[in-house]
Design an enzyme around this catalytic site. Structure first.
Site, PDB file in Angstrom:
ATOM      1  N   GLY A 175       6.949   5.406   8.321  1.00  0.00           N
ATOM      2  CA  GLY A 175       6.013   6.571   8.357  1.00  0.00           C
ATOM      3  C   GLY A 175       6.294   7.263   9.642  1.00  0.00           C
ATOM      4  N   SER A 176       5.399   7.951  10.147  1.00  0.00           N
ATOM      5  CA  SER A 176       5.123   8.643  11.485  1.00  0.00           C
ATOM      6  C   SER A 176       5.403   7.812  12.593  1.00  0.00           C
ATOM      7  CB  SER A 176       4.155   9.723  11.443  1.00  0.00           C
ATOM      8  OG  SER A 176       2.803   9.111  11.569  1.00  0.00           O
ATOM      9  N   THR A 177       5.705   8.516  13.722  1.00  0.00           N
ATOM     10  CA  THR A 177       5.831   7.715  14.983  1.00  0.00           C
ATOM     11  C   THR A 177       4.359   7.366  15.400  1.00  0.00           C
ATOM     12  OG1 THR A 177       8.045   8.455  15.606  1.00  0.00           O
ATOM     13  CG2 THR A 177       6.667   7.677  17.544  1.00  0.00           C
ATOM     14  N   ALA A 178       3.674   8.355  15.537  1.00  0.00           N
ATOM     15  CA  ALA A 178       1.921   8.353  15.914  1.00  0.00           C
ATOM     16  C   ALA A 178       1.371   7.037  15.000  1.00  0.00           C
ATOM     17  CB  ALA A 178       1.384   9.633  15.672  1.00  0.00           C
ATOM     18  N   THR A 179       1.553   7.169  13.661  1.00  0.00           N
ATOM     19  CA  THR A 179       0.975   6.082  12.987  1.00  0.00           C
ATOM     20  C   THR A 179       1.587   4.721  13.050  1.00  0.00           C
ATOM     21  OG1 THR A 179       0.428   7.507  11.022  1.00  0.00           O
ATOM     22  CG2 THR A 179       0.377   5.144  10.692  1.00  0.00           C
ATOM     23  N   GLY A 180       3.032   4.642  13.269  1.00  0.00           N
ATOM     24  CA  GLY A 180       3.734   3.455  13.561  1.00  0.00           C
ATOM     25  C   GLY A 180       3.235   2.826  15.046  1.00  0.00           C
ATOM     26  N   LYS A 186       0.874  -1.221  -0.054  1.00  0.00           N
ATOM     27  CA  LYS A 186       0.146  -0.024  -0.048  1.00  0.00           C
ATOM     28  C   LYS A 186       0.811   1.120   0.046  1.00  0.00           C
ATOM     29  CE  LYS A 186      -1.789   2.974   2.995  1.00  0.00           C
ATOM     30  NZ  LYS A 186      -2.072   4.161   2.023  1.00  0.00           N
ATOM     31  N   CYS A 195      13.247  11.120   6.371  1.00  0.00           N
ATOM     32  CA  CYS A 195      13.047  10.569   7.967  1.00  0.00           C
ATOM     33  C   CYS A 195      14.496  10.842   8.688  1.00  0.00           C
ATOM     34  CB  CYS A 195      12.628   9.286   8.098  1.00  0.00           C
ATOM     35  SG  CYS A 195      13.840   8.162   7.140  1.00  0.00           S
ATOM     36  N   GLU A 203       9.068  16.124  14.821  1.00  0.00           N
ATOM     37  CA  GLU A 203       9.440  16.006  13.196  1.00  0.00           C
ATOM     38  C   GLU A 203       9.025  16.830  12.536  1.00  0.00           C
ATOM     39  OE1 GLU A 203      11.084  12.402  10.451  1.00  0.00           O
ATOM     40  OE2 GLU A 203       8.924  12.094  11.090  1.00  0.00           O
ATOM     41  N   GLU A 231       9.780   1.754  10.895  1.00  0.00           N
ATOM     42  CA  GLU A 231      10.872   2.706  10.657  1.00  0.00           C
ATOM     43  C   GLU A 231      10.122   4.034  10.766  1.00  0.00           C
ATOM     44  OE1 GLU A 231      12.573   5.420   9.583  1.00  0.00           O
ATOM     45  OE2 GLU A 231      12.719   4.679   7.497  1.00  0.00           O
TER      46      GLU A 231
END
Length: 496
Positions: free
Chosen positions: A249-254, A196, A305, A400, A271
């Site tokens: 991707g972002s830390t929040a989504t991760g 995706k 990143c 970030e 990552e």
């Protein structure tokens, strides 16, 4: 859709832009009739294509196709040398299509055509060939066990086996390169993949899947679904047939993906974001540091990143460093990504442009901000900026930004710089700039980051592992053990 652009567009690229929305399942493009997403040219803000916003049923179809392809062994049971040959042909086809892929990437992401054509696509080919070679390097171990003896003997060993269906989720900043980082180790290990891409940059992923099939990858082994994270992404991550999630991707989504993975007991590699420091000691060579930090902070508009965002400079050279950087960002060529002369190109989306501007507006209320070159009103551009001695309570200092903004702080000495550099929840990468070998050897082992560079930044290679400390991720990518995250270990014990 027809693209109005002053730079020559390849016919194959125009064909992609004009095509109806599709996903890629069972070795072919599949037309969708549901919701669609606009794809914008960041240089102008105009819609240049439409992509499918895949629903749960489409995601389910793609995952089930990948599951069938895995279970019947059409790929995982192939001889490792034959899998390697297919993947090497895949790399050759990507290399042959470098101009087409680079243009397509620049049009949907906004980056410089120079980066796409000379760095990203050729770099992807290098990683593809490295991963392909790992197909024939999967090994287990034999062990002497201490079980009771008697008339019987024991033979024990381990096998490494492909984990199953991998959900690969790639971001919008380097869509081709990071997609390759997800799909290639999975394929080399014998897994099936559903990719995706970001809804901002969906087009190159579909082209990669076509090239993979042309190279000989069996149907169903590599499928692509496009759509929003909240719909398509959620359905993919939570699907019961997905055994492993590989996400950048972002830390929040991760974190959200990590929680969903735990609910389903799925393997996961994350990552995530970085708030990456650069420490510049007083003895550093400014002739090296200034161009190095320009690339570290402003390449691809800072949308990397691993970009440097916090720079800690010993006092004796602070003013000279700031003066050099300020002059450089004031003299950048600004333009569309397809313009080879453009040094500052647009950000990837209107939403991201608004986010970066909000960070800068917040900083300008109480910080010394040095703005760079003026930018066009049309498109998703952001002015490059230096924020001098930023208040450590600023969102820009802690979060970030992913934009062309460098925070530069004067420090008393190396120990002060080190303490400040490590005072973050994130720890992806860092760099250290000095001509003193003793200082370099002492400090680099104390920096809390998964990757540390000395007198350079943003230099990565397929053989060197890449992954973050703290909240910058789980697991690592690249290196000779890259396939480990896509393999299960089975212990076998035989009485004879």
């Amino acid at each position: 859709m027809i693209l109005d652009n002053p730079f020559e567009i390849r016919p194959a690229v125009r064909a992609v832009l004009s095509a109806d929305p599709t996903v890629f399942i069972d070795a072919k493009r599949v037309a969708t009739t549901g919701a669609t997403l606009p794809v914008h040219d960041p240089a102008t803000g105009r819609v240049i294509a439409l992509a499918s916003d895949s629903d749960d049923a489409t995601v389910d179809r793609a995952v089930r196709s990948a599951r069938v392809a895995f279970e019947d062994g059409r790929w995982r049971d192939m001889r490792p040398a034959d899998r390697e040959r297919v993947l090497l042909r895949f790399a050759d086809l990507v290399e042959h299509a470098v101009d087409e892929l680079a243009q397509l990437e620049t049009l949907e992401q906004g980056k410089s055509i120079n980066i796409a054509r000379m760095v990203e696509v050729p770099g992807a080919v290098e990683w593809m060939r490295f991963a392909a070679g790992l197909s024939t390097k999967i090994t287990g171990q034999t062990m002497d066990v201490s079980l009771p003896g008697g008339p019987r003997r024991w033979t024990a060993y381990t096998r490494r086996e492909a984990i199953g269906v991998v959900a690969a989720i790639a971001p919008w900043n380097f869509p081709i390169l990071i997609a390759v980082w997800k799909i290639m180790p999975a394929l080399a290990a014998g897994c099936s993949v559903v990719l995706k891409p970001s809804e901002v940059t969906p087009l190159t992923a579909l082209r990669l899947a076509e090239l993979a099939v042309e190279a000989g990858l069996p149907a169903g082994v590599f499928n692509v679904v496009t759509g929003r994270g909240a719909g398509c992404g959620r359905a993919l991550v939570s699907h019961p047939f997905v055994a492993k999630i590989a996400f950048t991707g972002s830390t929040a989504t991760g974190k959200a993906i990590g929680r969903a993975a735990m609910d389903g007991m799925k393997r996961v590699t994350l990552e995530l974001g970085g708030k990456n420091p650069a420490i510049v000691l007083a003895d550093a060579d400014l002739g090296v540091v200034i161009p190095g930090l320009l690339a570290a902070g402003f390449l691809n508009g800072g949308q990397i990143c691993a970009a440097a965002s916090r720079v800690y400079v010993e006092a004796p050279i602070f003013d000279d460093l700031v003066a050099g950087l300020e002059a450089a960002i004031g003299d950048m060529n600004v333009g569309a990504g397809l313009d080879p002369a453009a040094q500052l190109t647009p950000l990837a989306s209107a939403a991201h442009q608004a986010k970066v501007r909000a960070y800068l507006d917040d900083a300008r209320t109480n910080s010394d901000v040095r703005l760079g070159v003026d930018i066009p009103e049309e498109g998703y551009f952001a002015r490059p900026a230096l924020v001098l001695n930023p208040d450590e309570r600023l969102r820009l200092f802690r979060e970030e930004v992913f934009g062309p903004i460098l925070g530069i702080t004067r420090v008393a000495d190396a120990e002060d710089a080190l303490a400040r550099a490590n005072a973050s929840d994130l720890g992806l990468v860092a760099s250290l700039w000095t001509r003193d070998l003793n200082s370099a050897m002492n400090l680099m082992r104390r920096i809390e980051a998964g990757v540390v560079w000395v007198n350079t930044h943003l230099q990565i290679d397929p053989v060197t592992p890449f992954g973050g400390y703290k909240q910058s991720g789980l697991g690592s990518e690249f290196g000779v053990n890259w396939l480990d995250a896509f393999l299960d270990t089975k212990s076998i014990c035989i009485a004879h």
